[in-house]
Design an enzyme around this catalytic site. Structure first.
Site, PDB file in Angstrom:
ATOM      1  N   ALA A  68       0.775  -1.100   0.069  1.00  0.00           N
ATOM      2  CA  ALA A  68      -0.085   0.086  -0.162  1.00  0.00           C
ATOM      3  C   ALA A  68       1.081   1.286  -0.011  1.00  0.00           C
ATOM      4  O   ALA A  68       2.060   1.235   0.367  1.00  0.00           O
ATOM      5  CB  ALA A  68      -0.968   0.018   1.316  1.00  0.00           C
ATOM      6  N   GLY A 112       0.510  -5.108   0.542  1.00  0.00           N
ATOM      7  CA  GLY A 112      -0.605  -5.175  -0.435  1.00  0.00           C
ATOM      8  C   GLY A 112       0.089  -5.832  -1.646  1.00  0.00           C
ATOM      9  O   GLY A 112      -0.893  -6.379  -2.376  1.00  0.00           O
ATOM     10  N   GLU A 115      -0.410  -9.438  -1.049  1.00  0.00           N
ATOM     11  CA  GLU A 115      -1.971  -9.794  -1.013  1.00  0.00           C
ATOM     12  C   GLU A 115      -2.442  -9.761  -2.449  1.00  0.00           C
ATOM     13  O   GLU A 115      -3.352 -10.551  -2.804  1.00  0.00           O
ATOM     14  CB  GLU A 115      -2.535  -8.889  -0.267  1.00  0.00           C
ATOM     15  CG  GLU A 115      -1.994  -8.995   1.403  1.00  0.00           C
ATOM     16  CD  GLU A 115      -2.474  -7.922   2.339  1.00  0.00           C
ATOM     17  OE1 GLU A 115      -2.451  -6.831   1.809  1.00  0.00           O
ATOM     18  OE2 GLU A 115      -3.243  -8.377   3.224  1.00  0.00           O
ATOM     19  N   GLU A 135       3.791  -5.361   7.140  1.00  0.00           N
ATOM     20  CA  GLU A 135       2.972  -4.453   7.981  1.00  0.00           C
ATOM     21  C   GLU A 135       3.309  -4.395   9.355  1.00  0.00           C
ATOM     22  O   GLU A 135       3.127  -3.006  10.007  1.00  0.00           O
ATOM     23  CB  GLU A 135       1.633  -4.788   7.645  1.00  0.00           C
ATOM     24  CG  GLU A 135       0.781  -4.905   6.395  1.00  0.00           C
ATOM     25  CD  GLU A 135       1.098  -6.105   5.583  1.00  0.00           C
ATOM     26  OE1 GLU A 135       1.812  -6.882   5.950  1.00  0.00           O
ATOM     27  OE2 GLU A 135       0.351  -6.040   4.598  1.00  0.00           O
TER      28      GLU A 135
HETATM   29  N1  COA Z   1       4.568   3.304   0.013  1.00  0.00           N
HETATM   30  C1  COA Z   1       4.998   4.259  -0.459  1.00  0.00           C
HETATM   31  N2  COA Z   1       6.352   4.803  -1.060  1.00  0.00           N
HETATM   32  C2  COA Z   1       6.888   3.599  -1.198  1.00  0.00           C
HETATM   33  C3  COA Z   1       6.698   2.415  -0.785  1.00  0.00           C
HETATM   34  C4  COA Z   1       5.301   2.437  -0.410  1.00  0.00           C
HETATM   35  N3  COA Z   1       4.980   1.047   0.159  1.00  0.00           N
HETATM   36  N4  COA Z   1       7.690   1.643  -0.998  1.00  0.00           N
HETATM   37  C5  COA Z   1       8.745   2.386  -1.696  1.00  0.00           C
HETATM   38  N5  COA Z   1       8.259   3.648  -1.615  1.00  0.00           N
HETATM   39  C6  COA Z   1       8.869   4.828  -2.310  1.00  0.00           C
HETATM   40  C7  COA Z   1       9.956   5.282  -1.314  1.00  0.00           C
HETATM   41  O1  COA Z   1       9.432   6.198  -0.223  1.00  0.00           O
HETATM   42  C8  COA Z   1      10.769   6.091  -2.266  1.00  0.00           C
HETATM   43  O2  COA Z   1      10.017   7.336  -2.501  1.00  0.00           O
HETATM   44  P1  COA Z   1      11.025   8.703  -2.766  1.00  0.00           P
HETATM   45  O3  COA Z   1      12.254   8.435  -3.873  1.00  0.00           O
HETATM   46  O4  COA Z   1      10.080   9.660  -3.052  1.00  0.00           O
HETATM   47  O5  COA Z   1      11.802   8.800  -1.253  1.00  0.00           O
HETATM   48  C9  COA Z   1      10.821   5.323  -3.537  1.00  0.00           C
HETATM   49  O6  COA Z   1       9.477   4.556  -3.418  1.00  0.00           O
HETATM   50  C10 COA Z   1      11.977   4.202  -3.557  1.00  0.00           C
HETATM   51  O7  COA Z   1      11.927   3.502  -2.520  1.00  0.00           O
HETATM   52  P2  COA Z   1      13.270   3.067  -1.791  1.00  0.00           P
HETATM   53  O8  COA Z   1      13.262   2.694  -0.299  1.00  0.00           O
HETATM   54  O9  COA Z   1      14.334   4.337  -1.898  1.00  0.00           O
HETATM   55  O10 COA Z   1      13.635   1.993  -2.817  1.00  0.00           O
HETATM   56  P3  COA Z   1      14.695   0.697  -2.436  1.00  0.00           P
HETATM   57  O11 COA Z   1      14.750  -0.149  -3.800  1.00  0.00           O
HETATM   58  O12 COA Z   1      15.766   0.751  -1.870  1.00  0.00           O
HETATM   59  O13 COA Z   1      13.808  -0.397  -1.300  1.00  0.00           O
HETATM   60  C11 COA Z   1      11.800  -1.266  -0.672  1.00  0.00           C
HETATM   61  C12 COA Z   1      12.599  -0.821  -1.744  1.00  0.00           C
HETATM   62  C13 COA Z   1      10.461  -1.828  -1.123  1.00  0.00           C
HETATM   63  C14 COA Z   1      12.434  -2.383   0.143  1.00  0.00           C
HETATM   64  C15 COA Z   1      11.243  -0.131   0.411  1.00  0.00           C
HETATM   65  O14 COA Z   1      11.029   1.000  -0.239  1.00  0.00           O
HETATM   66  C16 COA Z   1      10.371  -0.642   1.450  1.00  0.00           C
HETATM   67  O15 COA Z   1      10.578  -1.106   2.459  1.00  0.00           O
HETATM   68  N6  COA Z   1       9.053  -0.164   1.160  1.00  0.00           N
HETATM   69  C17 COA Z   1       7.867  -0.285   2.129  1.00  0.00           C
HETATM   70  C18 COA Z   1       7.559  -1.758   1.947  1.00  0.00           C
HETATM   71  C19 COA Z   1       6.350  -1.781   2.999  1.00  0.00           C
HETATM   72  O16 COA Z   1       6.599  -1.680   4.185  1.00  0.00           O
HETATM   73  N7  COA Z   1       5.178  -2.179   2.516  1.00  0.00           N
HETATM   74  C20 COA Z   1       4.215  -2.664   3.176  1.00  0.00           C
HETATM   75  C21 COA Z   1       3.086  -1.386   3.272  1.00  0.00           C
HETATM   76  S1  COA Z   1       1.675  -1.685   4.253  1.00  0.00           S
END
Ligand code: COA
Length: 261
Positions: A68, A112, A115, A135
Site C-alpha cells: 500500500a 498489499g 496480497e 505491515e
Molecule cells: N509506499 C509509499 N512509497 C513507497 C513504498 C510504499 N509502500 N515503497 C517504496 N516507496 C517509495 C519510497 O518512499 C521512495 O520514494 P522517494 O524516492 O520519494 O523517497 C521510492 O519508493 C523508492 O523507495 P526506496 O526505499 O528508496 O527503494 P529501495 O529499492 O531501496 O527499497 C523497498 C525498496 C520496497 C524495500 C522499500 O521501499 C520499502 O521497504 N518499502 C516499504 C515496503 C512496505 O513496508 N510495504 C508494506 C506497506 S503496508
C-alpha cells in the site's frame, strides 16, 4: 494494443491482457488511484470476450508492488481506511474476477503487493523477487486478505512467522513453502508467464470459468458442500457447445476449436 491510464498500462497480447502497475519510482506502491483504476480495468476485462486470461505485473525491474502507498496512511482515519478496504478493494476485484489471473512477480512483492499476488490464481516469479507481509513493522497488520489467503496457501506456521516477524523471504524460499508456482531467471520471467497464460487461453473460456469457481470453493466450504458444487459445475459444462466440440475433437483426433459458447 496498449491502453494507458494514469498509473496503469493495459496491453493485449492475443487473448491475454497484461496489466502493468506503473509507478516504478514508488516501487509500484498501491495508492487510491491505482486501486481504483485496476478495479475498473478488471471490471471491463471481465466482460470482454476477446480476453481469456489476465496477467498482472509491475513496471521496472525492481518491484512487483511494494505494498500500500504508506504516505496515504498518514492522514487516514479508521473510517476512511475501512471505506477504502471495503468499497474500493482491488483484492476483492481480483478475487471475484471470473477468468484466470496470473501474477508475474518481477521484484519486491510486499504487503498489499503480496496480497495482490495471493488473490491471483497462479504466481510466477523471477529469482530476483522477494516476498513479505511487513505491515507489523508499521504497527499494523495485513488488511488485504494476507492473514487469510497466505495461511490457506502456506499453512498457519509459515504464515504466522511471516506476518509476526515481517521478514522478507527470497523467491526460492517462497517456492519451497508453496507461495509461488514457478521461479525462473529474471530474463525468462515473461516468456514463462506468457507460455502458461497462452496455454490456458487455448482452453474453453466456459470451462475455465467453471473450473476456477470449483477450485475456489475448496477453501471456502466443507468437503461435502465442495463436492456437491463440483458436480453441479461439472454438469453445467454439458450445456456448452465447447463440451461438444472438445469431445468431438478428441474422437476425431484433432485440436478442439473452442468458441466460448
Ligand atoms: N509506499 C509509499 N512509497 C513507497 C513504498 C510504499 N509502500 N515503497 C517504496 N516507496 C517509495 C519510497 O518512499 C521512495 O520514494 P522517494 O524516492 O520519494 O523517497 C521510492 O519508493 C523508492 O523507495 P526506496 O526505499 O528508496 O527503494 P529501495 O529499492 O531501496 O527499497 C523497498 C525498496 C520496497 C524495500 C522499500 O521501499 C520499502 O521497504 N518499502 C516499504 C515496503 C512496505 O513496508 N510495504 C508494506 C506497506 S503496508
Amino acid at each position: 494494443m496498449t491502453q494507458s491510464y494514469e498509473t496503469i498500462l493495459v496491453e493485449r497480447r492475443g487473448r491475454v491482457a497484461v496489466i502493468t502497475i506503473n509507478r516504478p519510482e514508488k516501487r509500484n506502491a498501491l495508492n487510491i488511484r491505482t486501486r481504483t483504476e485496476a478495479a475498473t480495468i478488471l471490471n471491463e476485462l471481465s466482460t470482454d470476450d476477446s480476453v481469456s486470461v489476465v496477467v498482472i505485473t509491475g513496471a521496472g525491474d525492481k518491484a512487483f508492488i511494494a505494498g500500500a502507498d504508506i504516505a496515504e496512511f498518514a492522514d487516514r482515519t479508521a473510517i476512511t481506511q475501512r471505506e477504502v478496504m471495503l468499497e474500493r478493494s482491488l483484492f476483492n476485484a481480483i478475487d471475484r474476477f471470473p477468468k484466470p489471473i496470473i501474477a508475474m512477480v518481477n521484484g519486491y512483492c510486499l504487503g498489499g503487493g503480496c496480497e495482490v499476488a495471493l488473490a491471483c490464481d497462479i504466481r510466477i516469479t523471477s529469482e530476483r523477487a522477494s516476498f513479505g507481509q511487513p505491515e507489523i513493522n508499521l504497527g499494523i497488520i495485513p488488511g488485504g486478505g494476507g492473514s487469510q489467503r497466505l495461511t490457506r496457501l502456506v499453512g498457519e506456521g509459515k504464515a504466522m512467522e511471516m506476518i509476526l516477524t515481517g521478514e522478507i523471504i527470497d523467491a526460492p524460499t517462497a517456492f519451497v513453502i508453496g507461495l509461488v508456482n514457478h521461479v525462473v531467471p529474471a530474463n525468462q520471467l515473461e516468456t514463462k508467464t506468457m507460455e502458461i497464460a497462452n496455454r490456458i487461453a487455448e482452453k474453453s473460456p466456459i470451462a475455465l470459468r467453471l473450473a476456477k469457481e470449483a477450485v475456489k470453493v475448496a477453501s471456502r466450504s466443507n468437503l461435502d458442500e465442495g463436492l456437491r458444487r463440483e458436480v453441479d459445475l461439472f454438469a453445467l459444462c454439458f450445456s456448452s457447445e465447447d463440451k461438444d466440440e472438445g469431445v468431438k475433437a478428441f474422437l476425431e483426433k484433432r485440436k478442439p476449436e473452442f468458441k466460448g459458447k
